[in-house]
Enzyme design. Structure first.
Site, mmCIF file in Angstrom:
data_model
loop_
_atom_site.group_PDB
_atom_site.id
_atom_site.type_symbol
_atom_site.label_atom_id
_atom_site.label_comp_id
_atom_site.label_asym_id
_atom_site.label_seq_id
_atom_site.Cartn_x
_atom_site.Cartn_y
_atom_site.Cartn_z
ATOM 1 N N ASN A 11 10.035 13.749 -8.547
ATOM 2 C CA ASN A 11 10.287 12.809 -9.645
ATOM 3 C C ASN A 11 11.718 13.057 -10.121
ATOM 4 O OD1 ASN A 11 10.414 11.398 -12.032
ATOM 5 N ND2 ASN A 11 8.964 12.710 -13.138
ATOM 6 N N LYS A 13 13.332 11.454 -12.259
ATOM 7 C CA LYS A 13 13.518 11.061 -13.667
ATOM 8 C C LYS A 13 14.785 10.199 -13.802
ATOM 9 C CE LYS A 13 11.188 15.279 -15.000
ATOM 10 N NZ LYS A 13 10.712 16.062 -16.096
ATOM 11 N N HIS A 98 3.277 9.506 -16.942
ATOM 12 C CA HIS A 98 3.998 10.776 -17.082
ATOM 13 C C HIS A 98 4.081 11.114 -18.572
ATOM 14 C CE1 HIS A 98 7.196 13.743 -17.063
ATOM 15 N NE2 HIS A 98 6.947 13.916 -15.770
ATOM 16 N N GLU A 100 6.359 12.191 -20.335
ATOM 17 C CA GLU A 100 7.579 11.689 -20.997
ATOM 18 C C GLU A 100 7.427 10.216 -21.364
ATOM 19 O OE1 GLU A 100 10.381 13.090 -18.070
ATOM 20 O OE2 GLU A 100 9.940 15.151 -18.662
ATOM 21 N N GLU A 168 -0.182 17.935 -15.079
ATOM 22 C CA GLU A 168 1.112 18.453 -15.515
ATOM 23 C C GLU A 168 1.012 18.917 -16.965
ATOM 24 O OE1 GLU A 168 4.485 16.740 -12.940
ATOM 25 O OE2 GLU A 168 4.250 15.434 -14.665
ATOM 26 N N GLY A 174 9.778 21.258 -17.098
ATOM 27 C CA GLY A 174 11.185 21.513 -17.370
ATOM 28 C C GLY A 174 11.459 22.767 -18.187
ATOM 29 N N SER A 213 7.472 22.843 -13.571
ATOM 30 C CA SER A 213 8.299 23.992 -13.199
ATOM 31 C C SER A 213 7.956 24.574 -11.823
ATOM 32 C CB SER A 213 8.245 25.080 -14.275
ATOM 33 O OG SER A 213 8.815 24.597 -15.476
HETATM 34 C C1 PEP Z 1 7.830 16.409 -13.941
HETATM 35 O O1 PEP Z 1 8.512 15.943 -14.843
HETATM 36 O O2 PEP Z 1 7.019 15.681 -13.347
HETATM 37 C C2 PEP Z 1 7.997 17.807 -13.615
HETATM 38 C C3 PEP Z 1 7.029 18.409 -12.990
HETATM 39 O O3 PEP Z 1 9.185 18.394 -14.006
HETATM 40 P P1 PEP Z 1 9.701 19.878 -13.645
HETATM 41 O O4 PEP Z 1 9.323 20.170 -12.219
HETATM 42 O O5 PEP Z 1 11.184 19.813 -13.844
HETATM 43 O O6 PEP Z 1 9.019 20.809 -14.590
#
Ligand code: PEP
Length: 251
Positions: A11, A13, A98, A100, A168, A174, A213
């Site tokens: 992703n 983003k 997601h 976000e 998630e 992040g 992460s």
């Molecule tokens: C995400 O936003 O889907 C995600 C998993 O981000 P990150 O791997 O940067 O934690």
């Protein structure tokens, strides 16, 4: 009973200008030469790069997806993009729900379900995200929250073949933090149970990705957990080296 084919999806983003297609092509080539082993690999760039990325990946084994879609196929929705448009641009996947988007755009479970339905109707595989916040986990409510998100964001009529669920935990995205493997195992088993209730035996084949992460240094441990059928990767999907360091655990 065989485990579903893993999926490692990136992703990007709101990252990536045209120059980032170089990285995408490097990922395409690395996946093409077997770098993701038995896993399916996909990159979800921003909308502006979907068509060019799909063109670059045409005929290759790297899939391209988008990060959101509107629930309607067309109409007066200024600035929005429909799932049909994404399919037309060459996308094969769409991430919906997601955290976000749930936080920044107030997307409810009902909205997420409508978007997933639109994606599936357009022939895309919908990657539906769920996950609890830190406070919810500390309060012992992680299962309750994720269970409600699953029930609200999925429809028993969705074809299981076009559905992927991504767990998630919001606090792991992040941040460099990850749940313990025991917590991941518990949550993925819980989600599997919910999917079996909704889809019967087909629920066994629905991929449940872990996201939050994931990086090359922890991918093998996280991907080795029962009922973890791949990863949804944010930051570490922006470079070929890191993305392939994760997808490479399936070699
Ligand atoms: C995400 O936003 O889907 C995600 C998993 O981000 P990150 O791997 O940067 O934690």
């Amino acid at each position: 009973m065989t485990a579903p084919r893993p999926l490692v999806a990136g992703n990007w983003k709101m990252n990536g200008l045209k120059a980032a297609l170089g990285e995408l092509k490097a990922i395409r080539d690395a996946v093409g030469s077997g770098g993701a082993g038995r896993a399916e690999a996909a990159i979800c760039p921003p909308f502006t790069l979907v068509a060019a990325a799909a063109e670059a990946a045409r005929g290759a084994s790297l899939g391209i997806g988008a990060q959101d879609c509107h629930a309607n196929a067309s109409g007066a929705h200024t600035g929005d993009i429909s799932a049909q448009m994404l399919a037309d641009a060459g996308a094969a996947y769409v991430i919906v729900g997601h955290s976000e988007r749930r936080a920044d755009h107030g997307e409810t479970d009902a909205v997420v379900r409508a978007k997933a339905a639109a994606g599936i109707k357009a022939g895309l595989t919908a990657i539906v995200c769920v996950g609890e916040t830190r406070d919810q986990r500390v309060a012992g409510k992680a299962n309750e929250i994720v269970g409600a998100q699953i029930e609200g964001s999925l429809d028993a009529d969705f074809p299981a073949t076009n559905l992927v669920v991504a767990y998630e935990p919001v606090w792991a995205i992040g941040t460099g933090l990850t749940p313990t493997t025991a917590d991941v195992a518990d949550m993925h088993a819980f989600i599997r149970g919910k999917l079996e209730k909704l889809y019967g035996r087909k629920g066994v084949d629905i991929r449940i990705l872990y996201g939050g992460s994931v990086k090359p240094s922890n991918a093998a441990e996280l991907m080795g957990v029962k009922n973890v059928d791949g990863a949804l990767v944010g930051g570490a999907s922006l470079t070929c080296a890191d993305f392939m360091g994760i997808a490479g655990v399936y070699k």
